[in-house]
Design an enzyme around this catalytic site. Sequence first.
Site, PDB file in Angstrom:
ATOM      1  N   ASN A 140       0.854  -1.189   0.000  1.00  0.00           N
ATOM      2  CA  ASN A 140       0.000   0.000   0.000  1.00  0.00           C
ATOM      3  C   ASN A 140       0.893   1.244   0.000  1.00  0.00           C
ATOM      4  O   ASN A 140       1.442   1.623   1.035  1.00  0.00           O
ATOM      5  CB  ASN A 140      -0.889  -0.038   1.255  1.00  0.00           C
ATOM      6  N   TRP A 141       1.029   1.862  -1.167  1.00  0.00           N
ATOM      7  CA  TRP A 141       1.921   3.033  -1.278  1.00  0.00           C
ATOM      8  C   TRP A 141       1.298   4.284  -0.657  1.00  0.00           C
ATOM      9  O   TRP A 141       1.973   5.295  -0.502  1.00  0.00           O
ATOM     10  CB  TRP A 141       2.239   3.315  -2.756  1.00  0.00           C
ATOM     11  N   LYS A 142       0.015   4.244  -0.357  1.00  0.00           N
ATOM     12  CA  LYS A 142      -0.692   5.426   0.176  1.00  0.00           C
ATOM     13  C   LYS A 142      -0.468   6.628  -0.753  1.00  0.00           C
ATOM     14  O   LYS A 142      -0.420   6.447  -1.959  1.00  0.00           O
ATOM     15  CB  LYS A 142      -0.259   5.700   1.616  1.00  0.00           C
TER      16      LYS A 142
ATOM     17  N   HIS B 259      -9.725   1.055   4.267  1.00  0.00           N
ATOM     18  CA  HIS B 259      -8.512   1.305   5.049  1.00  0.00           C
ATOM     19  C   HIS B 259      -8.836   2.282   6.181  1.00  0.00           C
ATOM     20  O   HIS B 259      -9.648   3.198   6.007  1.00  0.00           O
ATOM     21  CB  HIS B 259      -7.404   1.867   4.148  1.00  0.00           C
TER      22      HIS B 259
ATOM     23  N   GLU C 146      -5.650  -4.774  10.730  1.00  0.00           N
ATOM     24  CA  GLU C 146      -4.654  -3.728  10.952  1.00  0.00           C
ATOM     25  C   GLU C 146      -4.981  -2.970  12.244  1.00  0.00           C
ATOM     26  O   GLU C 146      -5.857  -2.096  12.251  1.00  0.00           O
ATOM     27  CB  GLU C 146      -4.667  -2.733   9.787  1.00  0.00           C
TER      28      GLU C 146
ATOM     29  N   GLY D  30       1.978   2.602  10.690  1.00  0.00           N
ATOM     30  CA  GLY D  30       2.939   3.690  10.504  1.00  0.00           C
ATOM     31  C   GLY D  30       3.656   4.127  11.755  1.00  0.00           C
ATOM     32  O   GLY D  30       4.279   5.186  11.782  1.00  0.00           O
TER      33      GLY D  30
ATOM     34  N   SER E 149       3.094  -1.716  10.469  1.00  0.00           N
ATOM     35  CA  SER E 149       4.529  -1.714  10.765  1.00  0.00           C
ATOM     36  C   SER E 149       5.221  -3.032  10.416  1.00  0.00           C
ATOM     37  O   SER E 149       6.107  -3.488  11.150  1.00  0.00           O
ATOM     38  CB  SER E 149       4.779  -1.340  12.234  1.00  0.00           C
TER      39      SER E 149
ATOM     40  N   GLY F  71       2.769  -1.090   4.299  1.00  0.00           N
ATOM     41  CA  GLY F  71       2.724   0.321   3.915  1.00  0.00           C
ATOM     42  C   GLY F  71       4.117   0.851   3.670  1.00  0.00           C
ATOM     43  O   GLY F  71       4.732   0.586   2.636  1.00  0.00           O
ATOM     44  N   GLY F  72       4.655   1.588   4.636  1.00  0.00           N
ATOM     45  CA  GLY F  72       5.945   2.273   4.497  1.00  0.00           C
ATOM     46  C   GLY F  72       7.051   1.424   3.876  1.00  0.00           C
ATOM     47  O   GLY F  72       7.770   1.888   2.980  1.00  0.00           O
TER      48      GLY F  72
HETATM   49  P1  PGA Z   1       2.559   0.625   7.622  1.00  0.00           P
HETATM   50  O1  PGA Z   1       1.106   0.767   6.968  1.00  0.00           O
HETATM   51  O2  PGA Z   1       3.153  -0.683   7.095  1.00  0.00           O
HETATM   52  O3  PGA Z   1       3.326   1.811   7.148  1.00  0.00           O
HETATM   53  O4  PGA Z   1       2.373   0.565   9.090  1.00  0.00           O
HETATM   54  C1  PGA Z   1       0.254  -0.325   6.817  1.00  0.00           C
HETATM   55  C2  PGA Z   1      -1.067   0.121   6.237  1.00  0.00           C
HETATM   56  O5  PGA Z   1      -1.609   1.145   6.659  1.00  0.00           O
HETATM   57  O6  PGA Z   1      -1.617  -0.518   5.332  1.00  0.00           O
END
Ligand code: PGA
Length: 228
Positions: A8-10, A95, A150, A156, A188, A209-210
């Site tokens: 998920n690149w957001k 999300h 999640e 994050g 995370s 994500g990150g």
């Molecule tokens: P994160 O995000 O890996 O940066 O914690 C996960 C997500 O929100 O899908």
Amino acid sequence: MKNLIIANWKCNPLTLNEALDIFESAKKQITEKGLKNTEAVICPPFQYIEFLKSDLNALMLGGQDCYSQEKGAFTGEVSALMLKNSGCQYVIIGHSERRKYQKESDELINEKINAALKAGLKPVLCIDQVSQLEIDLKDVSYKEVAVAYEPLWAIGTGKACGIPEALDMNQKIKEVLGKDAIVLYGGSVKSDNARGYIEEAGYNGLLVGGASLVPDEFFKILEGVDLI
Ligand code: PGA
């Protein structure tokens, strides 16, 4: 079933060139080193999707959201069928950032899931509580979706969920949906904790994500879980 890893690149990166670099790097590493038991789905911002092409079975594309209607006078929206027509096979729905900032309700999320299924996309429904499943998946077969657990405090923050708690949630979700439900963990995830969620907590994959924006780190996650 293969491990399913959703990236998920957001709202990143800021330019198409950067998006191409990250995507091509993932493609190159998967091509050179291969993945046997793992499939990756990269979910970039909408406007990059048409430019990112993969002919690898192990690397697919997804959207980060879709609208509940197919087309029409809905300014600013992108429909599930548009994503499908742009080469996507998956779409993230519900999300927690959309629930929080766009005030998405469970009813709207249910409509979006139905729209995604109608367009031929596989929805990845994000939840942080088991109780959300009732409305989010109303009249939807769990076999048609993947569910990502999640915990809000883990997204994050660098504070990933402990294995016992993750295992407990995985079991609770599968008790409600069915033993063969596809359940992912997100929050995370990094290369040093990724395997535990699949190996020890029994998840079917991860929502990253990150770490998915850092090509070497993302491939380390894929490579690590592929050995399971
Ligand atoms: P994160 O995000 O890996 O940066 O914690 C996960 C997500 O929100 O899908």
